[in-house]
Design a protein around this motif. Structure first.
Motif, PDB file in Angstrom:
ATOM      1  N   ARG A   1      96.013  39.158  40.833  1.00 45.03           N
ATOM      2  CA  ARG A   1      96.707  38.083  41.540  1.00 45.03           C
ATOM      3  C   ARG A   1      98.132  38.050  40.998  1.00 45.03           C
ATOM      4  NH1 ARG A   1      91.571  34.455  40.981  1.00 45.03           N
ATOM      5  NH2 ARG A   1      92.410  33.843  38.963  1.00 45.03           N
ATOM      6  N   VAL A   2      99.081  38.048  41.907  1.00 50.56           N
ATOM      7  CA  VAL A   2     100.483  38.084  41.498  1.00 50.56           C
ATOM      8  C   VAL A   2     101.196  36.868  42.083  1.00 50.56           C
ATOM      9  CG1 VAL A   2     102.590  39.475  41.465  1.00 50.56           C
ATOM     10  CG2 VAL A   2     100.355  40.602  41.517  1.00 50.56           C
ATOM     11  N   TYR A   3     102.029  36.263  41.261  1.00 48.78           N
ATOM     12  CA  TYR A   3     102.761  35.062  41.684  1.00 48.78           C
ATOM     13  C   TYR A   3     104.226  35.185  41.326  1.00 48.78           C
ATOM     14  CZ  TYR A   3      98.025  33.165  41.578  1.00 48.78           C
ATOM     15  OH  TYR A   3      96.688  32.970  41.786  1.00 48.78           O
ATOM     16  N   GLY A   4     105.040  34.510  42.129  1.00 46.99           N
ATOM     17  CA  GLY A   4     106.417  34.268  41.760  1.00 46.99           C
ATOM     18  C   GLY A   4     106.470  32.817  41.327  1.00 46.99           C
ATOM     19  N   GLU A   5     106.916  32.600  40.112  1.00 49.18           N
ATOM     20  CA  GLU A   5     106.927  31.240  39.566  1.00 49.18           C
ATOM     21  C   GLU A   5     108.342  30.691  39.652  1.00 49.18           C
ATOM     22  OE1 GLU A   5     106.371  30.060  35.191  1.00 49.18           O
ATOM     23  OE2 GLU A   5     104.343  30.508  35.878  1.00 49.18           O
ATOM     24  N   MET A   6     108.484  29.620  40.448  1.00 51.10           N
ATOM     25  CA  MET A   6     109.788  28.986  40.615  1.00 51.10           C
ATOM     26  C   MET A   6     109.635  27.509  40.411  1.00 51.10           C
ATOM     27  SD  MET A   6     111.405  30.875  43.898  1.00 51.10           S
ATOM     28  CE  MET A   6     109.810  31.146  44.600  1.00 51.10           C
ATOM     29  N   LEU A   7     110.457  26.939  39.536  1.00 54.28           N
ATOM     30  CA  LEU A   7     110.391  25.505  39.255  1.00 54.28           C
ATOM     31  C   LEU A   7     108.952  25.071  38.975  1.00 54.28           C
ATOM     32  CD1 LEU A   7     112.656  24.479  42.288  1.00 54.28           C
ATOM     33  CD2 LEU A   7     113.388  24.782  39.935  1.00 54.28           C
ATOM     34  N   HIS A   8     108.259  25.874  38.186  1.00 58.40           N
ATOM     35  CA  HIS A   8     106.884  25.592  37.751  1.00 58.40           C
ATOM     36  C   HIS A   8     105.884  25.576  38.895  1.00 58.40           C
ATOM     37  CE1 HIS A   8     108.613  24.882  33.859  1.00 58.40           C
ATOM     38  NE2 HIS A   8     109.427  24.002  34.393  1.00 58.40           N
ATOM     39  N   VAL A   9     106.234  26.188  40.022  1.00 62.10           N
ATOM     40  CA  VAL A   9     105.294  26.322  41.129  1.00 62.10           C
ATOM     41  C   VAL A   9     104.978  27.805  41.296  1.00 62.10           C
ATOM     42  CG1 VAL A   9     104.909  25.935  43.592  1.00 62.10           C
ATOM     43  CG2 VAL A   9     106.257  24.291  42.279  1.00 62.10           C
ATOM     44  N   ASP A  10     103.696  28.137  41.402  1.00 60.03           N
ATOM     45  CA  ASP A  10     103.283  29.529  41.605  1.00 60.03           C
ATOM     46  C   ASP A  10     103.168  29.833  43.089  1.00 60.03           C
ATOM     47  OD1 ASP A  10     103.126  29.933  38.923  1.00 60.03           O
ATOM     48  OD2 ASP A  10     100.946  29.800  38.787  1.00 60.03           O
ATOM     49  N   ILE A  11     104.006  30.744  43.554  1.00 60.81           N
ATOM     50  CA  ILE A  11     103.936  31.171  44.954  1.00 60.81           C
ATOM     51  C   ILE A  11     103.274  32.541  44.991  1.00 60.81           C
ATOM     52  CG2 ILE A  11     105.322  31.878  46.957  1.00 60.81           C
ATOM     53  CD1 ILE A  11     107.255  29.643  45.117  1.00 60.81           C
ATOM     54  N   PRO A  12     102.130  32.688  45.689  1.00 57.09           N
ATOM     55  CA  PRO A  12     101.458  33.993  45.693  1.00 57.09           C
ATOM     56  C   PRO A  12     102.359  35.096  46.264  1.00 57.09           C
ATOM     57  CG  PRO A  12     100.022  32.290  46.588  1.00 57.09           C
ATOM     58  CD  PRO A  12     101.386  31.678  46.435  1.00 57.09           C
ATOM     59  N   PHE A  13     102.395  36.218  45.560  1.00 58.62           N
ATOM     60  CA  PHE A  13     103.108  37.420  45.988  1.00 58.62           C
ATOM     61  C   PHE A  13     102.060  38.373  46.522  1.00 58.62           C
ATOM     62  CE2 PHE A  13     107.298  39.073  44.100  1.00 58.62           C
ATOM     63  CZ  PHE A  13     107.958  37.883  44.308  1.00 58.62           C
ATOM     64  N   PRO A  14     102.095  38.713  47.796  1.00 55.66           N
ATOM     65  CA  PRO A  14     101.081  39.651  48.268  1.00 55.66           C
ATOM     66  C   PRO A  14     101.333  41.057  47.703  1.00 55.66           C
ATOM     67  CG  PRO A  14     102.577  39.019  50.049  1.00 55.66           C
ATOM     68  CD  PRO A  14     103.050  38.323  48.825  1.00 55.66           C
ATOM     69  N   ILE A  15     100.279  41.688  47.208  1.00 50.11           N
ATOM     70  CA  ILE A  15     100.397  43.090  46.804  1.00 50.11           C
ATOM     71  C   ILE A  15      99.451  43.899  47.682  1.00 50.11           C
ATOM     72  CG2 ILE A  15     101.222  42.780  44.424  1.00 50.11           C
ATOM     73  CD1 ILE A  15      98.285  43.201  43.531  1.00 50.11           C
ATOM     74  N   PRO A  16      99.803  45.161  47.954  1.00 54.26           N
ATOM     75  CA  PRO A  16      99.013  45.951  48.895  1.00 54.26           C
ATOM     76  C   PRO A  16      97.578  46.186  48.438  1.00 54.26           C
ATOM     77  CG  PRO A  16     101.115  47.030  48.395  1.00 54.26           C
ATOM     78  CD  PRO A  16     101.002  45.859  47.488  1.00 54.26           C
ATOM     79  N   GLU A  17      97.351  46.312  47.133  1.00 54.30           N
ATOM     80  CA  GLU A  17      96.009  46.636  46.645  1.00 54.30           C
ATOM     81  C   GLU A  17      95.598  45.721  45.496  1.00 54.30           C
ATOM     82  OE1 GLU A  17      92.827  47.211  46.545  1.00 54.30           O
ATOM     83  OE2 GLU A  17      93.280  49.025  47.665  1.00 54.30           O
ATOM     84  N   PRO A  18      94.897  44.610  45.808  1.00 57.51           N
ATOM     85  CA  PRO A  18      94.493  43.696  44.736  1.00 57.51           C
ATOM     86  C   PRO A  18      93.327  44.203  43.875  1.00 57.51           C
ATOM     87  CG  PRO A  18      93.915  42.780  46.888  1.00 57.51           C
ATOM     88  CD  PRO A  18      94.596  44.075  47.146  1.00 57.51           C
ATOM     89  N   ASP A  19      92.590  45.210  44.373  1.00 62.14           N
ATOM     90  CA  ASP A  19      91.417  45.698  43.645  1.00 62.14           C
ATOM     91  C   ASP A  19      91.828  46.550  42.448  1.00 62.14           C
ATOM     92  OD1 ASP A  19      89.061  46.809  42.746  1.00 62.14           O
ATOM     93  OD2 ASP A  19      88.341  47.387  44.729  1.00 62.14           O
TER      94      ASP A  19
END
Length: 133
Positions: A57-75
């Protein structure tokens, strides 16, 4: 381009221990992530547990909020990790971080988690980045 080991913050690796985090290309920190470019991620970690699978699971953290970053292969098992994961073994996790053109040009924190079957962190690391055109 040679990948230099990055300085990173461990954000709760519980079931594994991180040995090294590489992002390529990233000659200087914070990494400049150019829009429309894909970056190679390589994380070396040792597992403290057995697990059939793993999921990123990948996130961009801005102002203490985690916004999910889609990655092509989560497995994780399709990302360089030989599954099932064995206790005491070291693994090289390999993935790509695509930086989309529509992302805003801002500084943020990339947070990358890999969880096991029990939804516990095999690793969690954070690095500051600058998204740039």
């Amino acid at each position: 381009a040679l990948a230099e080991p990055l300085r990173f913050v461990d954000c709760g690796s519980k079931d594994g221990s991180i040995q090294e985090v590489n992002v390529s290309p990233c000659p200087t920190q914070p990494c400049q992530l150019h829009k429309g470019t894909s970056y190679s991620i390589n994380v070396t970690f040792a597992s403290k547990i057995e697990s059939q699978g793993s999921k990123a699971r990948v996130y961009g953290e801005m102002l203490h909020v985690d916004i999910p970053f889609p990655i092509p292969e989560p497995d994780g098992c399709k990302s360089g990790i030989q599954c099932p994961i064995q206790k005491g073994h070291s693994y090289s996790y390999l993935n790509k971080l695509p930086v989309k053109n529509e992302y805003p040009s801002i500084k943020l924190i990339v947070k990358w988690e890999l969880v096991d079957d029990q939804d516990q962190m095999l690793f969690c690391w954070k690095i500051p980045v600058q998204i740039t055109s």
